[in-house]
Design a protein around this motif. Structure first.
Motif, PDB file in Angstrom:
ATOM      1  N   CYS A 167      33.488  41.987  26.480  1.00  0.00           N
ATOM      2  CA  CYS A 167      32.826  41.442  27.196  1.00  0.00           C
ATOM      3  C   CYS A 167      33.202  39.928  27.719  1.00  0.00           C
ATOM      4  N   ALA A 168      33.445  39.532  28.769  1.00  0.00           N
ATOM      5  CA  ALA A 168      34.130  38.429  29.105  1.00  0.00           C
ATOM      6  C   ALA A 168      33.144  37.431  29.861  1.00  0.00           C
ATOM      7  N   ARG A 169      33.450  36.199  29.983  1.00  0.00           N
ATOM      8  CA  ARG A 169      32.820  35.147  30.628  1.00  0.00           C
ATOM      9  C   ARG A 169      33.674  34.841  31.912  1.00  0.00           C
ATOM     10  N   ALA A 170      32.858  34.718  32.957  1.00  0.00           N
ATOM     11  CA  ALA A 170      33.727  34.398  34.216  1.00  0.00           C
ATOM     12  C   ALA A 170      32.947  33.302  34.905  1.00  0.00           C
ATOM     13  N   GLY A 171      33.630  32.331  35.557  1.00  0.00           N
ATOM     14  CA  GLY A 171      33.193  31.200  36.333  1.00  0.00           C
ATOM     15  C   GLY A 171      32.883  31.487  37.983  1.00  0.00           C
ATOM     16  N   SER A 172      33.707  32.451  38.228  1.00  0.00           N
ATOM     17  CA  SER A 172      33.332  32.924  39.853  1.00  0.00           C
ATOM     18  C   SER A 172      33.434  34.159  40.145  1.00  0.00           C
ATOM     19  N   GLY A 173      33.123  34.854  41.391  1.00  0.00           N
ATOM     20  CA  GLY A 173      33.473  36.219  41.600  1.00  0.00           C
ATOM     21  C   GLY A 173      34.817  36.942  41.323  1.00  0.00           C
ATOM     22  N   ALA A 174      35.633  35.671  41.948  1.00  0.00           N
ATOM     23  CA  ALA A 174      36.999  36.428  41.857  1.00  0.00           C
ATOM     24  C   ALA A 174      37.498  36.286  40.586  1.00  0.00           C
ATOM     25  N   ALA A 175      37.120  35.484  39.543  1.00  0.00           N
ATOM     26  CA  ALA A 175      37.106  35.387  38.153  1.00  0.00           C
ATOM     27  C   ALA A 175      36.744  36.756  37.559  1.00  0.00           C
ATOM     28  N   ALA A 176      35.602  37.161  38.032  1.00  0.00           N
ATOM     29  CA  ALA A 176      35.038  38.414  37.433  1.00  0.00           C
ATOM     30  C   ALA A 176      35.718  39.609  37.785  1.00  0.00           C
ATOM     31  N   ALA A 177      36.134  39.652  38.946  1.00  0.00           N
ATOM     32  CA  ALA A 177      37.137  40.724  39.407  1.00  0.00           C
ATOM     33  C   ALA A 177      38.403  40.826  38.805  1.00  0.00           C
ATOM     34  N   HIS A 178      38.983  39.837  38.528  1.00  0.00           N
ATOM     35  CA  HIS A 178      40.150  39.561  37.744  1.00  0.00           C
ATOM     36  C   HIS A 178      39.936  40.255  36.357  1.00  0.00           C
TER      37      HIS A 178
END
Ligand code: AMP
Length: 560
Positions: free
Chosen positions: A515-526
């Motif tokens: 499970c990872a933390r993302a700051g943005s939609g692009a980060a989530a996709a990455h």
């Protein structure tokens, strides 16, 4: 373009560095090679556009200053003093060995003694930029090995201050044909040493009080912009001011300014934000080095260049290796330090330049030195790769009693081989802390991977198992026993860094829940792409939380 040489140099340097670094990346070569090549292309020895060498050099200098400032920020006086017992004798002995080897080479080539001496001295100092970049890339700066290497570098820098005042004095005496007057030399050295002592004392006594006081005043103004500017102004102002007044180098001034500023937490954070600047300038450093490369010397004097290279890469490293081993440090520490110092750069260029100006060194010898320096910079990442290859051997060696008796190295002290079904949390910051509190109350077996030493210490004091170092390193991942873990929670905010960790963990354990933390939609996709099962993004969770609160707390409040 001729009307704006600064802009032309800056732009051509950055653009070509990018193009060649991208090419190097394709060919699986280090980015450094690309930067150097960009320099060669805009340099005077290749046809076509020639960038302004002086401007490139000054831009590079800014890079070095920002870099040293950054290192100072992370360093405390305690860190510096904790390695003095090895860094001082280590640096001095190693410099002496390299200088003697240089003199011997000069002797074999029938050079005048002065030329061999200056040449050897120039071979003896490692490049700050090359060392720091290598250490940062591998996140070694916060380790004991990193602290020793930086301490070693500071001693070399201080020794260079002396070398730079001595050379013109000796050169002048030789030129006048009157021989070197011992009294005059002693007074020159005495004044230089006195200035350095005064400088260090002033920084430690006045700087340590004045800088935090000044920052606190600016912080009181409530303007973030002003505060950031104050940080940068102090860094550059102190560096420039003391360099002029005390005859120490620009970078040494920056290092101490950073160290004094690191004492204030606020300044620490603000300064971190200004540091991306330094990466751009560090690139220009390598471009400016590439510009100096006269490849004709490789054809004219291949053997001499090779001999100089051997002194840098073999002679100096072996000396460092023996010195570190003699201090009963583990082989891993000794090898890392030896490799990180097996290169030369900016100081050597300055020193040999002074030698040429004083007619002590010939132009040809200078070209040989530059070529050897560039080759040593190119070879450095290769040496680090070899060191990575030696890891299994080092691991096996550290398991033997001989190294186990040595003072414990920083290398990931906790082994979680006995843990299984555990939850691994990466990062013990704002998010990680909350996670750990929750997990602890549920009694889940827990392990934290954290990069900052103080945080690891805090964790251990709380009785939580913690692995120190960057979580994407093999060392740390193995120590966390990810193969047997139940879940991995990555709270690192930077998407690229988190992506690296996720990818490495996924390779180790295909079944792991990540499970990872993302700051943005692009980060989530990455992060999904790298292998995370679940990605939580701050904004989405906040919106969801607000809606949840609203519906739980009072549908009536909304209705009203
Ligand atoms: P925060 O943004 O406050 O939740 O803090 C993030 C935490 O993650 C900080 O304590 C960082 O030191 C830590 N951190 C960042 N990158 C890494 C990494 N590659 N490995 C381990 N810890 C990291």
């Amino acid at each position: 373009m001729h009307e704006a040489p600064l802009i032309a140099t800056l732009v051509s340097g950055i653009v070509l560095a990018f193009v060649f670094a991208a090419l190097a990346h394709r060919l699986k070569l280090p980015a450094l090679a690309g930067y150097l090549l960009a320099g060669v292309v805009v340099g005077p020895f290749t046809p076509g556009y020639v960038a302004d060498g002086h401007i490139a050099h000054e831009l590079a200098e800014v890079g070095v200053v920002l870099l040293m400032f950054g290192v100072g920020l992370h360093f405390s006086l305690k860190d510096l003093l904790s390695v003095k017992a090895i860094a001082i004798p280590g640096a001095l002995i190693q410099m002496a060995v390299a200088t003697v080897l240089g003199v011997l080479l000069g002797w074999a080539l029938d050079w005048p003694f002065a030329q061999g001496f200056v040449f050897g001295l120039a071979l003896s100092v490692a490049s700050t930029v090359v060392l720091l970049r290598a250490m940062e890339e591998r996140r070694l700066l916060d380790t004991e090995r990193g602290r020793i290497a930086v301490g070693w570098l500071i001693v070399e820098d201080l020794a260079m201050v002396l070398a730079l005042v001595l050379l013109p004095a000796i050169g002048g005496a030789l030129a006048s044909g009157q021989g070197v007057s011992f009294g005059a030399l002693a007074s020159t050295v005495g004044i230089a040493i006195g200035k350095v002592i005064l400088f260090v004392a002033l920084m430690l006594v006045v700087g340590a009080r004045l800088i935090p006081w000044l920052l606190a005043r600016v912080a009181g103004s409530g303007s973030r912009e002003l505060f950031r500017l104050a940080v940068l102004a102090i860094a550059l102002g102190v560096a420039f001011g003391v360099a002029g007044a005390f005859g120490v180098s620009f970078e040494l001034g920056a290092f101490f300014a950073g160290m004094m500023m690191g004492e204030s937490k606020l300044a620490h954070d603000a300064a971190e934000e200004t540091l991306p600047l330094r990466d751009a300038f560090a690139v220009l450093f390598f471009v400016s080095v590439g510009m100096l490369f006269n490849y004709h010397v490789l054809l004219a004097e291949p053997l001499v260049v090779l001999a100089a290279l051997a002194i840098i890469v073999l002679g100096k490293s072996l000396a460092a290796l023996f010195i570190v081993l003699a201090s009963r440090r583990p082989m891993r520490t000794a090898l890392t330090i030896a490799v990180s110092l097996a290169q030369i750069g900016e100081f050597s260029f300055i020193l040999i330049g002074v030698g040429v100006a004083q007619h002590m060194v010939s132009k040809e010898a200078q070209d040989v030195l530059l070529a050897a320096a560039i080759l040593s910079i190119l070879l450095n990442p290769v040496l680090f790769k070899l060191l990575d290859r030696a890891k299994p051997w080092l691991d096996a060696r550290e398991a033997t009693t001989e190294d186990a008796m040595a003072p414990p190295s920083e290398a990931v002290p906790v082994q979680a081989g006995d843990l299984s079904g555990h939850v691994v949390v990466v990062g013990y910051g704002r998010v990680g802390r909350l996670l750990c509190e929750e997990l602890r109350t549920h009694g889940a077996p827990l392990l934290v991977m954290e990069m900052e030493r103080e945080r690891v210490e805090a964790l251990r004091e709380l009785g939580i198992r913690a692995v120190s170092g960057p979580a994407s390193s093999d060392e740390a991942l193995t120590a966390a026993n990810l193969g047997a873990a139940r879940a991995l929670l990555v709270t690192v905010p930077d998407a690229f860094e988190a992506g690296e960790i996720v990818r490495a963990a996924r390779q180790l354990n295909p079944q792991l829940t990540i499970c990872a933390r993302a700051g943005s939609g692009a980060a989530a996709a990455h992060l999904h792409e790298q292998g995370a099962n679940l990605v939580v993004s701050g904004e989405r969770e906040m919106a969801r939380g607000m809606l949840d609160r609203l519906s739980a707390d009072g549908a009536e409040a909304v209705a009203a």
